[in-house]
Design a protein around this motif. Structure first.
Motif, PDB file in Angstrom:
ATOM      1  N   SER A   1       0.747  -1.464   0.242  1.00 63.19           N
ATOM      2  CA  SER A   1      -0.119   0.086   0.323  1.00 63.19           C
ATOM      3  C   SER A   1       0.821   0.911   0.141  1.00 63.19           C
ATOM      4  O   SER A   1       1.604   1.119   0.141  1.00 63.19           O
ATOM      5  CB  SER A   1      -0.571   0.147   1.494  1.00 63.19           C
TER       6      SER A   1
ATOM      7  N   LEU B   1      -4.712   0.637   1.721  1.00 61.30           N
ATOM      8  CA  LEU B   1      -5.340  -0.300   0.296  1.00 61.30           C
ATOM      9  C   LEU B   1      -3.911  -1.134  -0.615  1.00 61.30           C
ATOM     10  O   LEU B   1      -3.230  -0.729  -1.297  1.00 61.30           O
ATOM     11  CB  LEU B   1      -6.262  -0.653  -0.960  1.00 61.30           C
ATOM     12  N   PRO B   2      -3.673  -2.140  -0.352  1.00 60.71           N
ATOM     13  CA  PRO B   2      -2.685  -2.896  -0.685  1.00 60.71           C
ATOM     14  C   PRO B   2      -2.278  -2.808  -2.282  1.00 60.71           C
ATOM     15  O   PRO B   2      -4.122  -2.963  -2.548  1.00 60.71           O
ATOM     16  CB  PRO B   2      -2.294  -4.654  -0.213  1.00 60.71           C
ATOM     17  N   GLY B   3      -1.915  -2.910  -2.652  1.00 64.66           N
ATOM     18  CA  GLY B   3      -2.255  -2.395  -3.691  1.00 64.66           C
ATOM     19  C   GLY B   3      -1.977  -0.485  -4.925  1.00 64.66           C
ATOM     20  O   GLY B   3      -1.497  -0.709  -5.961  1.00 64.66           O
TER      21      GLY B   3
ATOM     22  N   TYR C   1      -1.060 -10.385  -7.772  1.00 65.53           N
ATOM     23  CA  TYR C   1      -1.936  -8.863  -7.188  1.00 65.53           C
ATOM     24  C   TYR C   1      -3.277  -9.258  -7.842  1.00 65.53           C
ATOM     25  O   TYR C   1      -3.638  -7.587  -7.942  1.00 65.53           O
ATOM     26  CB  TYR C   1      -1.201  -8.292  -8.272  1.00 65.53           C
TER      27      TYR C   1
ATOM     28  N   ALA D   1      -8.057  -7.225   2.636  1.00 62.61           N
ATOM     29  CA  ALA D   1      -8.829  -6.750   1.897  1.00 62.61           C
ATOM     30  C   ALA D   1      -9.617  -7.556   1.362  1.00 62.61           C
ATOM     31  O   ALA D   1      -8.613  -7.759   0.185  1.00 62.61           O
ATOM     32  CB  ALA D   1      -8.686  -5.736   2.041  1.00 62.61           C
TER      33      ALA D   1
ATOM     34  N   ASN E   1     -10.868  -7.338  -1.624  1.00 58.02           N
ATOM     35  CA  ASN E   1     -11.021  -6.380  -2.964  1.00 58.02           C
ATOM     36  C   ASN E   1      -9.411  -5.630  -2.974  1.00 58.02           C
ATOM     37  O   ASN E   1      -8.701  -4.720  -4.327  1.00 58.02           O
ATOM     38  CB  ASN E   1     -11.353  -4.835  -3.181  1.00 58.02           C
ATOM     39  N   ALA E   2      -8.232  -6.280  -2.577  1.00 58.38           N
ATOM     40  CA  ALA E   2      -6.712  -6.006  -2.916  1.00 58.38           C
ATOM     41  C   ALA E   2      -5.731  -6.655  -2.162  1.00 58.38           C
ATOM     42  O   ALA E   2      -6.082  -7.812  -2.117  1.00 58.38           O
ATOM     43  CB  ALA E   2      -6.225  -4.347  -2.237  1.00 58.38           C
ATOM     44  N   PRO E   3      -4.908  -7.015  -3.071  1.00 56.70           N
ATOM     45  CA  PRO E   3      -4.009  -8.493  -2.896  1.00 56.70           C
ATOM     46  C   PRO E   3      -4.005  -8.042  -1.432  1.00 56.70           C
ATOM     47  O   PRO E   3      -3.505  -7.295  -0.998  1.00 56.70           O
ATOM     48  CB  PRO E   3      -2.765  -7.502  -4.428  1.00 56.70           C
ATOM     49  N   PRO E   4      -3.050  -9.677  -0.409  1.00 56.02           N
ATOM     50  CA  PRO E   4      -3.332 -10.102  -1.046  1.00 56.02           C
ATOM     51  C   PRO E   4      -4.389 -11.810  -1.237  1.00 56.02           C
ATOM     52  O   PRO E   4      -3.649 -12.999  -0.710  1.00 56.02           O
ATOM     53  CB  PRO E   4      -2.084 -11.376  -0.877  1.00 56.02           C
TER      54      PRO E   4
ATOM     55  N   ARG F   1       3.941  -5.326   9.954  1.00 56.18           N
ATOM     56  CA  ARG F   1       2.555  -3.811  10.757  1.00 56.18           C
ATOM     57  C   ARG F   1       1.815  -5.520  11.059  1.00 56.18           C
ATOM     58  O   ARG F   1       1.315  -6.126  10.356  1.00 56.18           O
ATOM     59  CB  ARG F   1       2.201  -3.374   9.590  1.00 56.18           C
TER      60      ARG F   1
ATOM     61  N   ARG G   1     -14.862  -4.309   7.029  1.00 56.04           N
ATOM     62  CA  ARG G   1     -13.298  -4.091   7.379  1.00 56.04           C
ATOM     63  C   ARG G   1     -13.346  -2.637   6.956  1.00 56.04           C
ATOM     64  O   ARG G   1     -12.846  -1.926   8.586  1.00 56.04           O
ATOM     65  CB  ARG G   1     -13.142  -4.646   5.864  1.00 56.04           C
TER      66      ARG G   1
END
Lengths: 375, 492, 491
Positions: free
Chosen positions: B146, B178-180, C159, C189, C191-194, C298, C340
């Motif tokens: 992120s 958010l990751p990405g 990804y 999440a 809607n996000a990787p991984p 983290r 979330r």
């Protein structure tokens, strides 16, 4: 060795020179830049910039013999100049080598002003003495600022000065109690305002206030030199070493492509005979080079195949063109068909090895002046 | 029926660059643009008498220097002034990003990575079709991390991280936690090319001049309705008025969905292609407010900001606000704290406003294409405009009184004007799975080539189109030239 | 008081993972000392002592226990339920039943979407094959790095968010929500990787011999905790309870032992920690794990809450619903995302997302019991857990109540374990899910900057679940290190 002198605008420039970047030119201490030289040079094309040009050498030539002196010294005939106008010319030594270049303005029947980027006291004063002309360069103590950019005229108008002025003309105005001279002597399509030393801060403040609406900013010496280079203007002292004696034959005006500053119909100028004799034989000329690189290469050899065919003078990165440019003196061989030209870029900590950059010859100016915008 | 070697759909930056290259190579090239003028999103609009601004964005993705040199744009009047400094404005103060701070170094690092990715992607173009694509991505951790995390790893403070996020996500709807989301650093919303003298329209003029000088033909005013194929290869395009243009190669600079789903009947396309294109997500979030001001207020807010950076100002206090904005956007609502990027382009380019007056552009992020309670009506637009001006007034007191006129563009307006699906100026959501696999392309062929022989894509939906300007057009032109020179067949 | 260095290895933490590591080491004739802070061994897998009426037995019922561990340690495990089907309870009345039979599942899905019904068998076949291909990475035999299989699909999944990835296969929101619940582990999440990789990890696990099976271990005879405890004792490991480790000692750049809260110092050649990486780092001297910021793993600020509900009758969610199943309550895809967001903001989500598995009832008058795992909830809700506890319980019961009207009145007992409770009681913490963590070789997961300090707990697994795999690998690495040390090999 005398200490460096501050210009009359030093108070104001010092306030803005937050990074304390000072350089010396002609014995004056000047701001190199006010934070970002490239942005200042770009601002001169987008809006308007104000630069302290008090370092320019100015000499008054007065006396009954002044017209003759001036005719003898300079490669253009100033005797026919009307008062209030000026002409650009060179002065050559006996062998037709360039000793200096500058602007000659006629203030009156027997009063002339020479403004030049580099001083040449010995030659000018010596010649003046022979003609019984009083040469006085104390006027160099006066201050001068240049306003360069498409909105330069707009700024003057808002400030209360009339921008209607022919190129190379000048006039003295009373500007709300101050006596200033407004001129258009520069190569960048802008204006210069000359004033008494003690009036300098007031002039600065008035112009700055007038320019606020046009996004005025200050430009340091680096930005001005960059603009010169983008315009293709070579200055003695900065770019090439002028002749320092009376007999040496270098640099020849043709090798600096300064033929346009010589008027052959003017029969009296010093070095005319030598000029006529040698002008066809000089093989080098001044050209503009654009690099395929962002790294400049000042005072480097220009090569073609394995042979040196020229030398660069000043070279800078031009933010408008996004590439490095240079003025260079090139032989005829450089223009013959064959492999392309290249220069060796200087080594530095990040690249401690030899790198080359291809260069191409380009007609000067690299970039034209932007048109003035007056509503 | 006119006969050309290559037809380019769309006269934006990429289309014009492709036209220059193809025309210089001697190919008969035509650029088909449905608008009355060239440029697409490169437009300077006089939105109020005497007041001009770049309509859709003040900056674009940077044009690589060798493309800039070869198109000779500077001498054609496209002068760029880089906007390196940015300012974060809060009600309790303002701060610039120190050039030596961790965050600033991170920006430089991101730019280098983006350049590396571009170089790899471009390098693959001239090669013939290969069965397997090698993904040219320099580092995986940027793809999955992120933005906050990357900033943290680089040692940035909370404030710097927030500033970085505001700058990178300007005009977008994304969540920095958010990751990405680190990918936004590679294609930041601000800090790209810099402003152009005279607005982006001047760049369009310079590019069009270059294209005409090279010998390209233009067709304005007619939309491409259909791409015709013969024997599995592209044969030409049909315009809206029924006229036909024969071309051996077609470069489409429309976004991915329009390139395929509107130019072809989907039943004639390979099903895998259709499902991929259908699954490609758009994430429109940009709105633009152009404001004509009677002058800049002398308040510390504005003059201080301009004096300190003269460029971009962000009003988006912290990452929590950006997160909230993203959540609201997802639900089709407007957030509490609007993420705003404010510029006064007339301060650096005074010809954009009359003397003494000023032009202000505001880029809003996280603005949904369609609100949860219906379409964008006039009342809702006015409400958004008022909210925006109020938010700016809070950090720049005195501005509100000086507003002379405004023009607001929301995503549906952008969609209608530019023909971009959903009004997404980035040509698609910037998410890792879309970044690495859907742009440029998969299915064994390599972008800018597509599974349809003779069709090439360039423009915002491609990866190189996102990372830099004009490059995807150059890549498409090179692909066309490589393929046409290898072609063994000839159209009758 | 300094004891002579006579221990080959110290294992910190007596949960299932720590016990497995200790047992493996002891079987290789290492002198092992296991230190557990609580009075009881087993960690979150503990079973109630006899006589106790109710406790949160078997808090981790859905395990991913490594078959090799079971065989090598001869763990005597019995399964109370094998291969629970996934049942997504739907308000529409027609519930999604995902069982082992692909075609029956497809018929069930046909009610929601014909396209999904068509896609399911292919999904089952292809994705499960993909998951098996990834076992090379997730089920390593040793710690030598193994390349991730060269597969476009896996590259894409790295990804992708679970939703986007599922969206390429299925269109119905209900099915995507049900499947994506498993992708929300470790604070990921959807809607996000991984999260896509987490889903794949779940599908790659094996229980009771079946791929991706969800099985419940019978906790008669102590369950998993009892089995591993017996194995450790039988192998000859020394176990100490009531020993709280306050510091890991380091000398000459190597871990040299531990210090307890009593002041006692225990020295050993190797230290294995089944605690999370961040807790282990905190126990080590400052800077021992390095000074760069990137070392900071983290921790997510959201976690799982567990509720044990005991009923006096069997819950009836529908006629076609099998009695024993893993029930998932996730109304829409958006519920996963907004839950979330709410949890990140410190709120208990309005629409809870959870799964529920049947466990052995222990309360008096209880006939049936369900263990709910509610994910995500905030680790520290605003207002504190005292207030939030009641809210959470009420919402959970009412959520189940929508599927069985009179269930609320059938509740005889309710116990909540909030993340705070787990942290306090068992010292349980975990690291966030990242692509790196999921794909890095096992050697990197168990290693720390100190050569002879290894991680062996669930935090060293790709996804924080008790699997025993990391424990086994860490123990084997420790045995190899010990062997090399004995031969005087310079490392």
């Amino acid at each position: 060795m005398s200490a460096l002198r501050p210009t009359p605008f030093h108070l104001r420039t010092a306030e803005r020179n937050a990074r304390n970047a000072w350089v010396e030119r002609n014995g004056f201490t000047l701001a190199r830049d006010y934070g970002d030289a490239e942005a200042e040079a770009l601002a001169a094309r987008f809006s308007v910039v104000m630069a302290d040009i008090s370092w320019r050498w100015r000499v008054m030539l007065e006396g009954t013999g002044a017209p003759d002196a001036v005719a003898r010294l300079f490669t253009k005939d100033a005797r026919r100049l009307p008062a209030g106008s000026a002409v650009k010319a060179l002065w050559l030594n006996d062998a037709a080598a360039v000793r200096g270049a500058g602007l000659l303005a006629r203030l009156g029947d027997a009063r002339f002003l020479l403004a030049a980027a580099a001083p040449d006291r010995d030659w000018i004063f010596d010649a003046a003495a022979r003609f019984d002309v009083r040469a006085d360069d104390s006027i160099s103590a006066q201050g001068g600022v240049a306003l360069i950019g498409p909105f330069a005229g707009q700024v003057l108008r808002v400030a209360g000065l009339d921008p209607a002025l022919e190129p190379l003309a000048f006039r003295t105005d009373d500007w709300r109690g101050l006596s200033v001279t407004l001129s258009r002597w520069g190569e960048h399509g802008g204006y210069e305002v000359w004033c008494e030393a003690e009036d300098a801060p007031i002039v600065w403040d008035r112009l700055f206030k007038a320019g606020a609406a046009s996004g005025i900013r200050t430009a340091g010496l680096a930005a001005m030199d960059l603009l010169d280079l983008e315009r293709g203007v070579a200055r003695p002292g900065r770019d090439y070493r002028p002749a320092s004696d009376g007999h040496g034959a270098v640099p020849h005006p043709a090798s600096l492509s300064l033929e346009r500053l010589i008027d052959e119909t003017h029969l009296d100028f010093n070095g005319r005979a030598a000029w006529l004799a040698t002008r066809a034989k000089v093989g080098t000329s001044l050209k503009g080079l654009v690099f395929d690189s962002e790294i400049p290469a000042p005072h480097s050899a220009v090569m073609k195949g394995g042979r040196v065919v020229g030398r660069t003078f000043s070279s800078v990165y031009s933010p408008a063109l996004r590439r490095a440019i240079a003025l260079a003196q090139l032989d005829e061989r450089a223009h013959a068909p064959g492999p392309s030209l290249f220069v060796t870029l200087p080594m530095d900590a990040e690249a401690p090895f030899e790198r080359h950059a291809n260069v191409h010859v380009q007609d000067l100016p690299f970039l034209p002046n932007p048109d003035p915008i007056l509503p | 029926m006119e006969d050309f070697d290559a037809a380019i759909i769309g006269a934006g930056a990429d289309g014009l660059a492709a036209a220059v290259l193809l025309a210089r190579a001697g190919l008969r090239t035509i650029v088909v643009e449905r608008d009355a003028r060239a440029g697409g999103r490169l437009e300077t609009r006089e939105f109020h008498p005497g007041f001009r601004a770049s309509t859709y964005a003040d900056e674009i993705a940077p044009i690589p220097r060798d493309v800039f040199w070869s198109l000779d744009l500077a001498r054609r009047g496209a002068l760029f002034m880089p906007q390196r400094q940015s300012l974060a404005l809060r009600s309790d103060g303002q701060e610039t990003l120190d050039a030596r701070s961790a965050a600033a170094l991170l920006v430089g690092d991101a730019r280098r990575r983006a350049d590396a990715v571009l170089a790899r992607a471009l390098g693959e173009v001239a090669k013939p079709r290969a069965a397997k694509t090698a993904l040219p991505w320099p580092s995986e951790d940027w793809g999955g991390a992120s933005l906050s995390e990357i900033a943290d790893r680089a040692g940035a403070t909370q404030r710097e991280s927030a500033h970085l996020a505001a700058a990178a996500l300007s005009g977008r709807a994304a969540d920095p936690d958010l990751p990405g989301s680190a990918l936004h650093l590679l294609v930041p919303g601000t800090g790209g090319s810099g402003i152009v003298r005279g607005g982006l329209g001047a760049l369009a003029t310079a590019l069009e001049e270059a294209a005409r000088e090279a010998g390209a033909t233009f067709s304005f005013g007619l939309e491409v309705a259909d791409i015709r194929r013969a024997r599995g290869r592209v044969r030409g395009v049909t315009l809206a008025d029924g006229s036909e243009i024969v071309a051996r190669a077609v470069i489409s600079t429309l976004d991915l969905k329009r390139s395929f789903l509107s130019l072809f009947s989907w039943t004639t396309l390979p099903p895998k292609l259709v499902s991929r294109v259908n699954g490609f997500r758009m994430a429109a979030g940009t709105a633009r407010l152009l404001v004509a001001l009677d002058g800049l207020p002398e308040s510390m807010g504005v003059s201080g900001a301009l004096r300190r950076c003269g460029g971009t100002m962000h009003i988006a206090p912290d990452t929590a606000a950006l997160h909230g904005a993203f959540t609201a956007w997802r639900n089709g609502a407007l957030p509490e704290a609007l993420p705003l990027t404010v510029r006064f382009p007339s301060a650096s380019d005074p010809q954009l406003a009359p003397v003494g007056a000023a032009t202000m552009t505001v880029t809003l992020g996280a603005v949904p294409h369609r609100l949860f309670d219906g379409a964008w009506t006039h009342e809702k637009r006015d409400a958004l405009r008022d909210r925006t001006l109020k938010a700016i007034e809070a950090v720049m007191p005195g501005l509100g009184d000086r507003v002379r006129a405004t023009e607001l563009l929301v995503p549906p307006d952008i969609e209608e004007a530019l023909g971009l699906t959903d009004g997404d100026l980035d040509g698609g959501e910037i998410a890792p799975d879309q970044f690495f696999t859907t742009r440029p392309w998969i299915e064994g062929s390599r972008a800018p080539r597509t599974p349809i022989a003779g069709l090439y894509v360039a423009g915002p939906s491609t990866l190189s189109g996102l990372l830099a300007s004009c490059v995807s057009g150059v890549a498409a032109a090179r692909a066309v030239m490589a393929d046409l020179s290898r072609a063994r067949w000839w159209l009758p | 008081m300094v004891a002579p260095v006579n221990w080959d290895a110290i294992v910190i933490g007596g949960g299932a993972s720590g016990l497995i590591a200790a047992a493996t080491l002891a079987k290789a004739r290492q002198k092992v000392l296991l230190l557990e802070a609580r009075a009881v061994f087993g960690g979150t897998s503990e079973t109630p002592a006899s006589g106790e009426t109710i406790s949160l037995s078997g808090l981790d019922p859905a395990l991913a226990l490594d078959q090799h561990v079971i065989e090598e340690l001869k763990l005597s495990l019995r399964y109370a339920k094998r291969d629970l089907p996934l049942v997504a309870l739907r308000p529409e009345g027609h519930h999604i039943v995902v069982g082992r039979d692909a075609f029956r599942t497809a018929r069930n899905l046909g009610w929601f979407s014909a396209r999904d019904a068509q896609a399911w068998p292919r999904f089952r076949r292809e994705v499960w094959a993909l998951a098996r291909a990834m076992r090379k990475v997730w089920w390593p035999q040793g710690i030598a790095p193994i390349a991730v299989p060269e597969h476009d699909a896996i590259e894409a999944m790295k990804y992708a968010g679970a939703l986007a990835w599922l969206g390429r296969w299925f269109e119905s929101d209900a099915l995507k929500a049900a499947l994506a619940f498993d992708a929300t582990e470790d604070g990921a999440a959807v809607n996000a990787p991984p999260s896509a990789l987490i889903l794949l990890w779940r599908l790659a696990q094996e229980m009771s011999g079946l791929q991706a099976a969800q099985s419940i271990i019978d906790d008669g005879n102590g369950g998993l905790a009892g089995a591993t405890l017996r194995a450790a004792l039988a192998a000859g490991a020394e176990l100490r309870n009531g020993a709280v480790v306050t510091k890991i000692l380091v000398r000459d750049g190597r871990a040299s032992g531990v210090r307890l809260d009593s002041g006692e110092t225990i020295e050993a050649h190797l230290v294995l920690s089944s605690l999370s990486r961040s807790v282990t780092r905190a126990l080590a001297p400052t800077g021992a794990f390095g000074l760069s910021r990137s070392e900071v793993a983290r921790a997510p600020s959201i976690g799982t809450a567990r509720i044990l509900l005991s009923f006096d009758r069997e819950p009836r969610f529908g006629d076609s619903v099998p009695a024993a199943a893993r029930f998932v309550v996730a109304d829409r895809v958006d519920s996963l995302i907004s839950a979330r967001d709410a949890a990140l903001a410190g709120q208990i989500p309005d629409e809870l997302v959870f799964d529920a598995v049947p466990v052995t009832p222990r309360a008096p008058t209880a006939q049936h019991a369900l263990l709910l795992r509610i994910r995500p909830v905030p680790l520290a809700p605003s207002g504190g857990w005292d207030a939030a506890r009641a809210v959470l319980a009420a919402r959970a019961v009412s959520a189940l109540g929508t599927f069985d009207r009179s269930l609320k009145s059938a509740v005889v007992a309710l116990r909540i374990a909030t993340p705070e409770d787990l942290a306090r009681e068992y010292g349980k913490g975990s690291s966030a899910a990242t692509v790196e963590r999921l794909l890095q070789p096992a050697g990197a997961r168990i290693a720390t900057p100190l050569d002879n300090l290894l991680l062996c707990g669930s935090d060293a697994e790709p996804v924080s679940e008790v699997a025993g795999r990391a424990a086994r690998l860490a123990a084997r690495r420790a045995i190899a290190l010990a062997g090399a040390a004995r031969k005087g090999v310079v490392r």
